[in-house]
Design an enzyme around this catalytic site. Structure first.
Site, PDB file in Angstrom:
ATOM      1  N   LYS A  23       0.842  -1.212   0.000  1.00 24.50           N
ATOM      2  CA  LYS A  23       0.000   0.000   0.000  1.00 24.50           C
ATOM      3  C   LYS A  23       0.870   1.252   0.000  1.00 24.50           C
ATOM      4  CE  LYS A  23      -1.647   1.743   4.028  1.00 24.50           C
ATOM      5  NZ  LYS A  23      -1.473   3.203   4.177  1.00 24.50           N
ATOM      6  N   ASN A  24       1.845   1.282   0.912  1.00 21.19           N
ATOM      7  CA  ASN A  24       2.615   2.514   1.096  1.00 21.19           C
ATOM      8  C   ASN A  24       3.556   2.805  -0.064  1.00 21.19           C
ATOM      9  OD1 ASN A  24       1.288   2.984   3.431  1.00 21.19           O
ATOM     10  ND2 ASN A  24       2.987   2.460   4.811  1.00 21.19           N
TER      11      ASN A  24
ATOM     12  N   ARG B   1      -4.247   9.917   3.961  1.00 20.06           N
ATOM     13  CA  ARG B   1      -3.039  10.647   4.329  1.00 20.06           C
ATOM     14  C   ARG B   1      -2.053  10.730   3.146  1.00 20.06           C
ATOM     15  NH1 ARG B   1      -0.024  14.003   7.688  1.00 20.06           N
ATOM     16  NH2 ARG B   1       2.085  13.649   7.031  1.00 20.06           N
TER      17      ARG B   1
ATOM     18  N   ASP C  69      -4.883   8.186   9.328  1.00 18.52           N
ATOM     19  CA  ASP C  69      -4.976   7.432  10.576  1.00 18.52           C
ATOM     20  C   ASP C  69      -4.892   8.305  11.813  1.00 18.52           C
ATOM     21  OD1 ASP C  69      -5.249   4.948   9.504  1.00 18.52           O
ATOM     22  OD2 ASP C  69      -3.101   4.648   9.303  1.00 18.52           O
TER      23      ASP C  69
ATOM     24  N   ASP D 100       4.787   0.483  12.129  1.00 20.60           N
ATOM     25  CA  ASP D 100       3.530  -0.135  11.687  1.00 20.60           C
ATOM     26  C   ASP D 100       3.355  -1.552  12.247  1.00 20.60           C
ATOM     27  OD1 ASP D 100       2.854   2.131  10.337  1.00 20.60           O
ATOM     28  OD2 ASP D 100       3.141   1.324   8.326  1.00 20.60           O
TER      29      ASP D 100
HETATM   30  C1  UD1 Z   1       4.588   6.622   6.301  1.00 19.92           C
HETATM   31  C2  UD1 Z   1       3.629   5.470   6.216  1.00 19.92           C
HETATM   32  C3  UD1 Z   1       3.255   4.964   7.599  1.00 19.92           C
HETATM   33  C4  UD1 Z   1       4.505   4.632   8.374  1.00 19.92           C
HETATM   34  C5  UD1 Z   1       5.462   5.830   8.382  1.00 19.92           C
HETATM   35  C6  UD1 Z   1       6.781   5.530   9.066  1.00 19.92           C
HETATM   36  C7  UD1 Z   1       2.392   5.972   4.209  1.00 19.92           C
HETATM   37  C8  UD1 Z   1       1.085   6.337   3.604  1.00 19.92           C
HETATM   38  N1  UD1 Z   1       2.424   5.903   5.528  1.00 19.92           N
HETATM   39  O1  UD1 Z   1       3.898   7.696   6.945  1.00 19.92           O
HETATM   40  O2  UD1 Z   1       2.463   3.788   7.450  1.00 19.92           O
HETATM   41  O3  UD1 Z   1       4.138   4.327   9.705  1.00 19.92           O
HETATM   42  O4  UD1 Z   1       5.743   6.235   7.033  1.00 19.92           O
HETATM   43  O5  UD1 Z   1       7.366   4.402   8.534  1.00 19.92           O
HETATM   44  O6  UD1 Z   1       3.366   5.701   3.529  1.00 19.92           O
HETATM   45  N2  UD1 Z   1       7.043  14.420  10.653  1.00 19.92           N
HETATM   46  C9  UD1 Z   1       7.168  15.754  10.990  1.00 19.92           C
HETATM   47  N3  UD1 Z   1       7.267  16.673   9.983  1.00 19.92           N
HETATM   48  C10 UD1 Z   1       7.242  16.322   8.663  1.00 19.92           C
HETATM   49  C11 UD1 Z   1       7.107  14.958   8.332  1.00 19.92           C
HETATM   50  C12 UD1 Z   1       7.015  14.031   9.347  1.00 19.92           C
HETATM   51  O7  UD1 Z   1       7.190  16.103  12.159  1.00 19.92           O
HETATM   52  O8  UD1 Z   1       7.339  17.220   7.805  1.00 19.92           O
HETATM   53  C13 UD1 Z   1       6.947  13.428  11.739  1.00 19.92           C
HETATM   54  C14 UD1 Z   1       5.598  12.738  11.764  1.00 19.92           C
HETATM   55  O9  UD1 Z   1       4.654  13.494  12.508  1.00 19.92           O
HETATM   56  C15 UD1 Z   1       5.957  11.434  12.447  1.00 19.92           C
HETATM   57  C16 UD1 Z   1       7.370  11.141  11.941  1.00 19.92           C
HETATM   58  O10 UD1 Z   1       7.876  12.379  11.469  1.00 19.92           O
HETATM   59  O11 UD1 Z   1       5.993  11.584  13.837  1.00 19.92           O
HETATM   60  C17 UD1 Z   1       7.448  10.131  10.836  1.00 19.92           C
HETATM   61  O12 UD1 Z   1       6.609  10.511   9.772  1.00 19.92           O
HETATM   62  P1  UD1 Z   1       6.838  10.016   8.262  1.00 19.92           P
HETATM   63  O13 UD1 Z   1       8.047   9.136   8.184  1.00 19.92           O
HETATM   64  O14 UD1 Z   1       6.771  11.209   7.391  1.00 19.92           O
HETATM   65  O15 UD1 Z   1       5.575   9.084   8.034  1.00 19.92           O
HETATM   66  P2  UD1 Z   1       4.488   9.185   6.910  1.00 19.92           P
HETATM   67  O16 UD1 Z   1       5.113   9.426   5.586  1.00 19.92           O
HETATM   68  O17 UD1 Z   1       3.394  10.100   7.371  1.00 19.92           O
END
Ligand code: UD1
Length: 437
Positions: free
Chosen positions: A20-21, A106, A130, A319
């Site tokens: 999915k991701n 998301r 989520d 995850d």
């Molecule tokens: C993706 C995955 C999710 C997985 C995560 C980490 C998808 C759709 N989702 O989520 O299933 O759990 O990677 O492996 O692919 N953050 C900030 N600022 C930013 C970006 C991120 O503070 O600009 C923080 C987020 O709030 C979070 C952490 O960084 O606490 C990790 O986020 P990120 O790696 O970006 O996860 P996603 O891409 O949202």
């Protein structure tokens, strides 16, 4: 490890399809090249449909196709039911991703980078998704600004404009964010000049995206390392690309066998993408072997416990943390679980406690004392992984467990109920009216 009841052991084969991701980001990446791109090995889940609708709103024609099967129950354990998404991308894209679609997904935020690169402007509603934490966008925004875009948040939208043109730049991430890495790479591939991005995420899904972009004509060096160097090109070409298999779904099935006991072959599961997870399971007494196309896990006794610290890849995936917590709740020993990525993931702990788990949380730590068996109860799924983990907890619980808001599970797990039923689990979907009756 000690003797204990392992109820309803799971025996047989499950097939793991595309991630999915990854698939959702590959669909967004298709926006970068006018013409027909085809993404194969795409999972049959709701999120893919939502992303398809979003791409249509941006002006694409999208066709999603999955194999038609007469008996979904049998097919769900016998074959990979992943499908194909065909995306026809116009020369002129619309640049607005509306709230009615974005709030359901998301991953919609990953159209931001491609729209900025292709249109020089974008209006993307702030995403929903989520309930696992605040999920900031500061790194996406800062990186795009360094590439030459101007960004603001207006009336619930991220608004981006490129006053002049994008240009390569030196970027770094405070934390190896998956989403920020993806957006910045997708913008940089069409930004003239050299972009260097430091401290990028290295998840297999990022590598998959970079490989698709490479096949489209992007020039990216350092793939799978922490630093990517990108030479911008004028134009990319559409491609056909197969989605990497879903390591989180494969890991979920490994935990299913660990929690319920049994002997499962996880066909298509890439053991290498789960090194740390399978190693932990082996250390507690599970037997894990490479199989022809995937791996096999056998669990005949109650497993011991292990500590978990979630970290970006190749660390323990956040995850899979709810599954580790579920296993800890029924294992022989005490486990310390530390969640470093999403602060709200421990909402799940409250639901697990409703099933009788002996646990305590303090900030981003949880201590879980295993007991031989849980006790079935009504619980609520707050996100995809928590929902699936509650179902697996139900396998180790005496009596009936009812998981409401189970639509979350369908967002990430193709035919989850049918696969479990194919493995002999007594599980059914019921309408909310039936639950309330
Ligand atoms: C993706 C995955 C999710 C997985 C995560 C980490 C998808 C759709 N989702 O989520 O299933 O759990 O990677 O492996 O692919 N953050 C900030 N600022 C930013 C970006 C991120 O503070 O600009 C923080 C987020 O709030 C979070 C952490 O960084 O606490 C990790 O986020 P990120 O790696 O970006 O996860 P996603 O891409 O949202």
């Amino acid at each position: 490890m000690s003797e204990g009841p392992l109820s309803r052991p799971l025996t047989g084969t499950v097939h793991v399809g595309g991630a999915k991701n990854s698939a959702l980001k590959l669909m967004a990446a298709a926006l970068l090249a006018p013409g027909r791109s085809v993404i194969t090995n795409v999972p049959d889940i709701l999120d893919v449909e939502v992303m398809a609708r979003l791409l249509e709103r941006l002006g694409c024609r999208v066709h999603v196709e999955h194999p038609a099967v007469a008996d979904l129950g049998a097919a769900a354990t016998d074959q990979n039911l992943s499908g194909t998404v065909t995306i026809d991308v116009p020369e002129e894209l619309d640049h607005e991703a509306p709230y009615d679609l974005v709030r359901r997904l998301r991953a919609s935020i990953s159209v931001l980078g491609p729209l900025v690169a292709r249109c020089g402007r974008a209006r993307v509603a702030l995403p929903g998704g989520d309930n696992i934490g605040s999920r900031g966008l500061d790194m996406h925004i800062r990186g795009l600004e360094l590439l030459g875009a101007r960004l603001s948040i207006e009336h619930g939208f991220v608004v981006a404009e490129v006053p002049d043109r994008l240009a390569g730049a030196n970027l770094w991430l405070d934390f190896p964010s998956v989403g920020a890495t993806e957006n910045l790479v997708m913008a940089a591939v069409l930004a003239p000049g050299t972009t260097v991005i430091d401290n990028v995420a290295r998840e297999p899904e990022i590598i998959d995206l970079c490989e698709m972009l490479g096949a489209m004509g992007a020039r990216i060096d350092g793939i799978s390392s922490s630093t990517l160097t990108i030479e911008g090109v004028d134009r990319l070409a559409p491609v056909t690309h197969a989605t990497v298999t879903d390591r989180i779904v494969a890991g979920t099935w490994a935990f299913a066998a660990a929690i319920a006991g049994g002997d499962l072959t996880v066909a298509g599961g890439c053991a290498h993408h789960l090194d740390i997870v399978l190693d932990k399971l082996t250390s507690t007494g599970a037997a894990v072997h490479a199989a022809d196309d995937g791996f096999r896990i056998s669990v005949s006794e109650r497993l011991g416990s292990f500590d978990v610290v979630t970290l970006p890849y190749p660390g323990f995936p956040t995850d899979l943390q709810p599954f580790a917590m579920t296993l800890a709740a029924v294992s022989d020993g005490t486990a310390m679980i530390t969640e470093n990525v999403f602060e709200a993931r421990f909402m799940f702990a409250q639901e697990l406690a409703r099933l009788g788990a002996d646990l305590r949380t303090d900030g981003h730590h949880a201590v879980v004392r295993g007991k031989p068996c849980l006790s079935g109860a009504p619980v609520v799924a707050h996100d995809i992984r928590a929902g699936a983990a509650l179902v697996l907890a139900g396998l180790a619980a005496e009596g009936t467990t009812t998981v409401t808001q189970s639509q979350h599970i369908d967002r990430g797990y193709p035919h989850f109920v049918e696969v479990l039923r194919g493995l002999g689990v007594d599980i059914a979907r019921v309408s909310v009216a039936d639950v309330d009756r």
